[in-house]
Design a protein around this motif. Structure first.
Motif, mmCIF file in Angstrom:
data_model
loop_
_atom_site.group_PDB
_atom_site.id
_atom_site.type_symbol
_atom_site.label_atom_id
_atom_site.label_comp_id
_atom_site.label_asym_id
_atom_site.label_seq_id
_atom_site.Cartn_x
_atom_site.Cartn_y
_atom_site.Cartn_z
ATOM 1 N N ARG A 126 2.286 8.145 1.012
ATOM 2 C CA ARG A 126 1.263 7.692 0.042
ATOM 3 C C ARG A 126 1.803 7.737 -1.384
ATOM 4 N NH1 ARG A 126 -0.680 4.805 3.300
ATOM 5 N NH2 ARG A 126 0.783 5.688 4.765
ATOM 6 N N ARG B 138 -7.990 -5.377 -1.330
ATOM 7 C CA ARG B 138 -6.665 -5.705 -1.872
ATOM 8 C C ARG B 138 -6.222 -7.099 -1.396
ATOM 9 N NH1 ARG B 138 -2.579 -4.575 -5.580
ATOM 10 N NH2 ARG B 138 -0.632 -5.280 -4.702
ATOM 11 N N SER C 236 -2.287 4.102 6.026
ATOM 12 C CA SER C 236 -2.764 2.766 5.624
ATOM 13 C C SER C 236 -3.123 2.592 4.162
ATOM 14 C CB SER C 236 -3.999 2.351 6.433
ATOM 15 O OG SER C 236 -3.573 1.636 7.536
ATOM 16 N N ARG D 119 4.341 4.127 -3.236
ATOM 17 C CA ARG D 119 3.871 2.784 -2.923
ATOM 18 C C ARG D 119 3.965 1.815 -4.093
ATOM 19 N NH1 ARG D 119 1.843 3.234 2.200
ATOM 20 N NH2 ARG D 119 0.476 1.426 2.193
ATOM 21 N N GLN D 120 3.763 2.334 -5.310
ATOM 22 C CA GLN D 120 3.863 1.410 -6.441
ATOM 23 C C GLN D 120 5.075 1.702 -7.309
ATOM 24 O OE1 GLN D 120 -0.227 2.545 -7.147
ATOM 25 N NE2 GLN D 120 -0.673 0.424 -7.661
ATOM 26 N N THR E 38 -3.563 2.571 0.101
ATOM 27 C CA THR E 38 -2.792 2.718 -1.137
ATOM 28 C C THR E 38 -3.803 3.078 -2.204
ATOM 29 O OG1 THR E 38 -1.285 0.963 -0.463
ATOM 30 C CG2 THR E 38 -1.312 1.519 -2.799
ATOM 31 N N GLU F 116 -1.667 1.003 12.821
ATOM 32 C CA GLU F 116 -1.583 2.460 12.915
ATOM 33 C C GLU F 116 -1.769 2.933 14.356
ATOM 34 O OE1 GLU F 116 -0.619 3.758 10.237
ATOM 35 O OE2 GLU F 116 -1.289 2.352 8.710
ATOM 36 N N GLY G 188 4.437 1.637 3.707
ATOM 37 C CA GLY G 188 4.413 0.953 2.416
ATOM 38 C C GLY G 188 5.246 -0.317 2.352
ATOM 39 N N CYS G 189 5.895 -0.702 3.468
ATOM 40 C CA CYS G 189 6.766 -1.888 3.380
ATOM 41 C C CYS G 189 5.956 -3.186 3.358
ATOM 42 C CB CYS G 189 7.801 -1.894 4.495
ATOM 43 S SG CYS G 189 7.146 -2.328 6.098
ATOM 44 N N GLY G 190 4.678 -3.111 3.778
ATOM 45 C CA GLY G 190 3.834 -4.301 3.669
ATOM 46 C C GLY G 190 3.245 -4.808 4.980
ATOM 47 N N LYS G 191 3.309 -4.006 6.028
ATOM 48 C CA LYS G 191 2.817 -4.472 7.331
ATOM 49 C C LYS G 191 1.342 -4.894 7.279
ATOM 50 C CE LYS G 191 3.776 -0.503 9.325
ATOM 51 N NZ LYS G 191 4.368 0.197 8.202
ATOM 52 N N THR G 192 0.510 -3.978 6.802
ATOM 53 C CA THR G 192 -0.933 -4.182 6.907
ATOM 54 C C THR G 192 -1.443 -5.312 6.023
ATOM 55 O OG1 THR G 192 -0.994 -1.797 7.114
ATOM 56 C CG2 THR G 192 -3.099 -2.897 6.842
ATOM 57 N N THR G 193 -0.922 -5.371 4.802
ATOM 58 C CA THR G 193 -1.459 -6.374 3.884
ATOM 59 C C THR G 193 -0.771 -7.729 4.044
ATOM 60 O OG1 THR G 193 0.067 -5.564 2.185
ATOM 61 C CG2 THR G 193 -2.192 -4.740 2.093
HETATM 62 N N1 LIG Z 1 -4.841 -1.381 -3.307
HETATM 63 C C1 LIG Z 1 -3.577 -1.526 -3.712
HETATM 64 N N2 LIG Z 1 -3.235 -1.379 -4.991
HETATM 65 C C2 LIG Z 1 -1.971 -1.504 -5.398
HETATM 66 N N3 LIG Z 1 -0.942 -1.805 -4.578
HETATM 67 C C3 LIG Z 1 -1.214 -1.974 -3.299
HETATM 68 C C4 LIG Z 1 -2.535 -1.843 -2.778
HETATM 69 N N4 LIG Z 1 -2.474 -2.059 -1.456
HETATM 70 C C5 LIG Z 1 -1.195 -2.316 -1.150
HETATM 71 N N5 LIG Z 1 -0.434 -2.272 -2.257
HETATM 72 C C6 LIG Z 1 1.022 -2.494 -2.337
HETATM 73 O O1 LIG Z 1 1.448 -3.162 -1.167
HETATM 74 C C7 LIG Z 1 2.396 -2.387 -0.455
HETATM 75 C C8 LIG Z 1 2.233 -2.627 1.031
HETATM 76 O O2 LIG Z 1 1.047 -2.027 1.519
HETATM 77 P P1 LIG Z 1 0.719 -2.077 3.064
HETATM 78 O O3 LIG Z 1 -0.558 -1.321 3.243
HETATM 79 O O4 LIG Z 1 0.729 -3.477 3.526
HETATM 80 O O5 LIG Z 1 1.938 -1.299 3.694
HETATM 81 P P2 LIG Z 1 2.174 -0.787 5.179
HETATM 82 O O6 LIG Z 1 3.555 -1.152 5.547
HETATM 83 O O7 LIG Z 1 1.085 -1.266 6.058
HETATM 84 O O8 LIG Z 1 2.087 0.782 4.993
HETATM 85 P P3 LIG Z 1 1.485 1.918 5.947
HETATM 86 O O9 LIG Z 1 2.343 1.960 7.172
HETATM 87 O O10 LIG Z 1 1.634 3.137 5.132
HETATM 88 O O11 LIG Z 1 0.077 1.575 6.226
HETATM 89 C C9 LIG Z 1 2.170 -0.969 -0.934
HETATM 90 O O12 LIG Z 1 3.323 -0.181 -0.803
HETATM 91 C C10 LIG Z 1 1.788 -1.180 -2.389
HETATM 92 O O13 LIG Z 1 2.937 -1.374 -3.151
#
Ligand SMILES: Nc1ncnc2c1ncn2[C@@H]1O[C@H](COP(=O)(O)OP(=O)(O)OP(=O)(O)O)[C@@H](O)[C@H]1O
Length: 705
Positions: free
Chosen positions: A367, A105, A322, A370-371, A324, A163, A67-72
């Motif tokens: 999961r 997203r 992955s 995250r928000q 959210t 992942e 949830g720290c934001g890697k993927t997005t």
């Molecule tokens: N569809 C969505 N709706 C609302 N918030 C979202 C959405 N997708 C991502 N976020 C927000 O962006 C943050 C980062 O999501 P991201 O998928 O980039 O994290 P991550 O580090 O890749 O997590 P993970 O290792 O669990 O995949 C989430 O914790 C959430 O706060």
């Protein structure tokens, strides 16, 4: 504005485009809100350091809290910094639902629409604009298929494997291929993203020291354990969901269950409870999420709850990493997962329910926060948690390797045993799978891929079904319509839904459609009648058919039909080329544009119709039973079994004893059929064979030669 700064060969064009999209969306408020949210993510403060490291290294391994934001975020930073250099960035995901929802997203965050600057590509579905897409979220399987067509992956400048700790066969294989590719393409940047536990392993594999740890969690998650083990996990999950609903504050619930059947059972139990809710109780909406559910229905689980209502999402482990899901604050985790396990001694692959690993448990809990702050209810004791394995055995070590080896051969890797894997499969797995592919004539005696093998690799199916399709067509071209339907049905689970307490059995329903002595033909008959039915909904209701799943079977059939017609077109083009002896350079040009031409022609409805008529692939009303039986006997010969005196069957290839499954039409046959083809082996207390067709002695003689 970041988007304008980042991209541009031509700033004006970009500006124009952004404003067109903004108008189209009318969503400037949302965009500003998302920009603020982006800056509040833990990863934001690492932005510059992260980019510096990525810029100065070809390979980066990145680990961070869920949830720290890697993927997005990371892919957007790369674009904002111009590191994509006019080519695309691929970000792979193990699961399709993640690829689709993350693309949605990120498209919102970049103030665009999916299929525009941000796209996705998953099996049987994609939203990409060749000229415009900069960031492509795709399943690892799709990127792997791309390596068959273009081993240099030339349309990409950066590849992100997300992942990676999940260790799916596809991502393991991709990582090995990327290591080789990094030698040939020094300009290609490779980023491996993983949970913390596996980072060293990936870094060692790539011989890099560039590991980047991202500190910081999004929101706190409180974890609760059961005081003692539960005898019935569904019951425990049901009670926990109800308890959360009545005792906890606002926020949606995500409950992990082991499969579609349990999800449907839980849905029914919950519905019964909801009926009894007091009038003033808050509304509880149920959403489901599992792989066999068509994408548009999966996406319903991601929708925001209405004010004053709560949703509970019943999901398999496809929501584990992955994704959210909007609004989720509570996770219910019974700590179980259904997984494939291959037994090389018995030559069978089984689906087993096993405890999750610590790594999965952590992802599941992840999961929730995250928000906002979240809670995770583990339906097992703290002691059980401490005894769980750190992570699951990589899929490659517990699977049949036929699909992987065929893909590797199609990519051009000759020495598969000498290939550098992150974890090398056991020697027996190689030997058995190579023999298996040789029996199907996909590989020759020298283990080289044959023409048949190449065509098999083009079909998005396990080798055995691809082989069945092509052999059936070669044996009897008229049977292809039925075979396409039969194979599509084999890809879909739970075609029927008989509610508890209904005064009808599955056998009664099957008997309504019975065709020959065959479960497959009976189901094909049902599919074709569904296709022709005017009122599909009432057809399903009357016949206890699960409409979602039968629709899915038809969708898969359509896709397979397209792939199959592609192959036929390629064959006829090849013949034409040989016959007319086109000049070599013309031939090369033809080959390059072949793929594109076929796609374009198929996209035009007329050509598709003409091809369907020419090759009889469309759904036919008349089904020839004998033709199908001889095709299945040839195509699925590795799944043949023979009756023993005691009423059991022996699987020819593995010598295993098994029973006909009680859900088969043939369970009740008297006398029992001597020779059969089955589709699946299911092991519970006994070993059962499912989906059965009786075949003739003459066919069987051929098989056992
Ligand atoms: N569809 C969505 N709706 C609302 N918030 C979202 C959405 N997708 C991502 N976020 C927000 O962006 C943050 C980062 O999501 P991201 O998928 O980039 O994290 P991550 O580090 O890749 O997590 P993970 O290792 O669990 O995949 C989430 O914790 C959430 O706060």
């Amino acid at each position: 504005m970041e988007i304008e700064k980042s991209q541009s060969p031509n700033k004006n064009t970009v500006k124009q485009q952004v404003s067109v999209e903004r108008n189209k969306n009318g969503n400037q408020g949302l965009f500003s809100k998302l920009q603020k949210e982006r800056k509040n993510l833990p990863i934001f403060k690492h932005r510059q350091g992260l980019l510096d490291k990525i810029k100065s290294n070809q390979i980066s391994v990145i680990a961070g809290e869920t949830g720290c934001g890697k993927t997005t975020q990371i892919p957007q930073y790369l674009i904002e910094e111009g590191l994509n250099k006019n080519r695309m960035i691929a970000v792979t995901q193990p699961r399709r639902v993640a690829a689709i929802t993350i693309a949605q997203r990120v498209a919102q965050e970049m103030n665009t629409t999916v299929g525009n600057k941000v796209g996705y590509s998953v099996r049987f579905e994609e939203a990409v604009d060749k000229n415009n897409t900069k960031l492509l979220y795709m399943t690892d399987g799709m990127l792997l298929r791309e390596t068959i067509v273009d081993p240099n992956l030339s349309r990409f400048s950066i590849i992100v494997i997300d992942e990676a700790h999940e260790r799916t066969i596809n991502s393991d294989l991709l990582i090995s291929l990327l290591k080789q590719l990094s030698e040939r393409r020094k300009d290609l940047k490779i980023i491996i993203m993983s949970a913390t536990i596996e980072t060293e392993k990936f870094a060692n594999f790539f011989e890099t020291e560039n590991i980047i740890y991202l500190e910081g969690r999004c929101h706190p998650i409180e974890v609760f354990y059961s005081k003692k083990p539960h005898a019935d996990y569904l019951d425990a999950a049901l009670n926990t969901i109800l308890q959360i609903h009545f005792e906890e504050q606002d926020g949606d619930i995500l409950c992990f269950l082991v499969g579609q059947e349990d999800i449907e059972d839980m849905q029914q139990m919950l519905e019964e409870k909801i009926e009894l809710f007091p009038k003033e109780a808050k509304k509880l909406n149920i959403c489901t999420l599992y792989a066999a559910l068509p994408s548009h229905l999966q996406l319903l689980a991601f929708e925001k709850s209405q004010e004053g209502e709560r949703k509970v999402v019943l999901s398999t482990n496809i929501a584990e990493t992955s994704v959210t899901i909007d609004g989720i604050k509570y996770v219910v985790d019974p700590g179980l997962v259904k997984t494939r396990k291959y037994n090389p001694n018995k030559l069978i692959e089984m689906l087993l329910v096993v405890p999750v690993s610590k790594s999965s448990a952590m992802q599941r809990a992840g999961r929730a926060g995250r928000q906002s702050a979240g809670k995770c209810f583990r339906l097992y004791t703290k002691y059980t948690h401490d005894t769980l394995a750190e992570f699951m055995l990589p899929e490659i070590l517990r699977s049949n390797l036929s699909t992987v080896i065929l893909q590797m051969k199609a990519i051009g890797i000759k020495d598969v045993k000498g290939f550098q894997f992150i974890d090398r499969p056991h020697e027996d797995q190689f030997i058995e799978s190579i023999e298996n592919l040789q029996q199907m004539n996909a590989l020759d005696a020298n283990e080289n891929i044959t023409l048949h093998g190449k065509e098999m690799a083009e079909l998005p199916l396990e080798p055995i079904y691809a082989h069945f399709m092509l052999v059936a067509f070669a044996t009897n071209p008229n049977s292809i319509s039925v075979v396409l339907s039969a194979i599509s049905l084999m890809q879909v689970e739970n075609l029927f839904f008989i509610p508890k307490g209904a005064k009808i059995s599955l056998l009664d329903v099957l008997l309504r459609f019975q065709l020959g002595n065959s479960d497959q033909l009976t189901k094909v008959n049902m599919l074709h009648q569904y296709y022709l039915a005017k009122n599909k909904k009432s057809f399903c209701k009357e016949n206890f058919i699960n409409q979602k799943n039968i629709k899915k079977a038809l969708e898969v059939r359509q896709q397979l039909e397209n792939y199959f017609l592609d192959i036929l077109k390629k064959r006829s083009k090849k013949n034409q080329k040989q016959n007319t002896k086109v000049a070599q350079n013309q031939a090369n040009a033809l080959q390059q544009s072949e793929e594109q031409q076929i796609q374009e022609e198929l996209a035009k409805g007329n050509t598709l119709k003409k091809l369907q008529e020419e090759h009889k692939t469309a759904i036919q009303q008349e089904i020839n039973t004998e033709e199908f039986v001889s095709c299945i006997a040839k195509g699925l010969s590795v799944k043949a079994a023979k009756l023993n005196n005691d009423g059991t069957y022996t699987i020819i290839r593995s010598n295993i004893q098994a029973y006909i499954h009680p859900e088969s039409l043939l369970f009740y046959s008297k006398p029992k059929p001597e020779y059969i083809i089955f589709n699946e082996v299911v092991s519970t207390i006994k070993t059962y064979l499912r989906d059965i067709t009786e075949i003739q002695f003459s066919d069987f003689k051929e098989i056992s030669k």
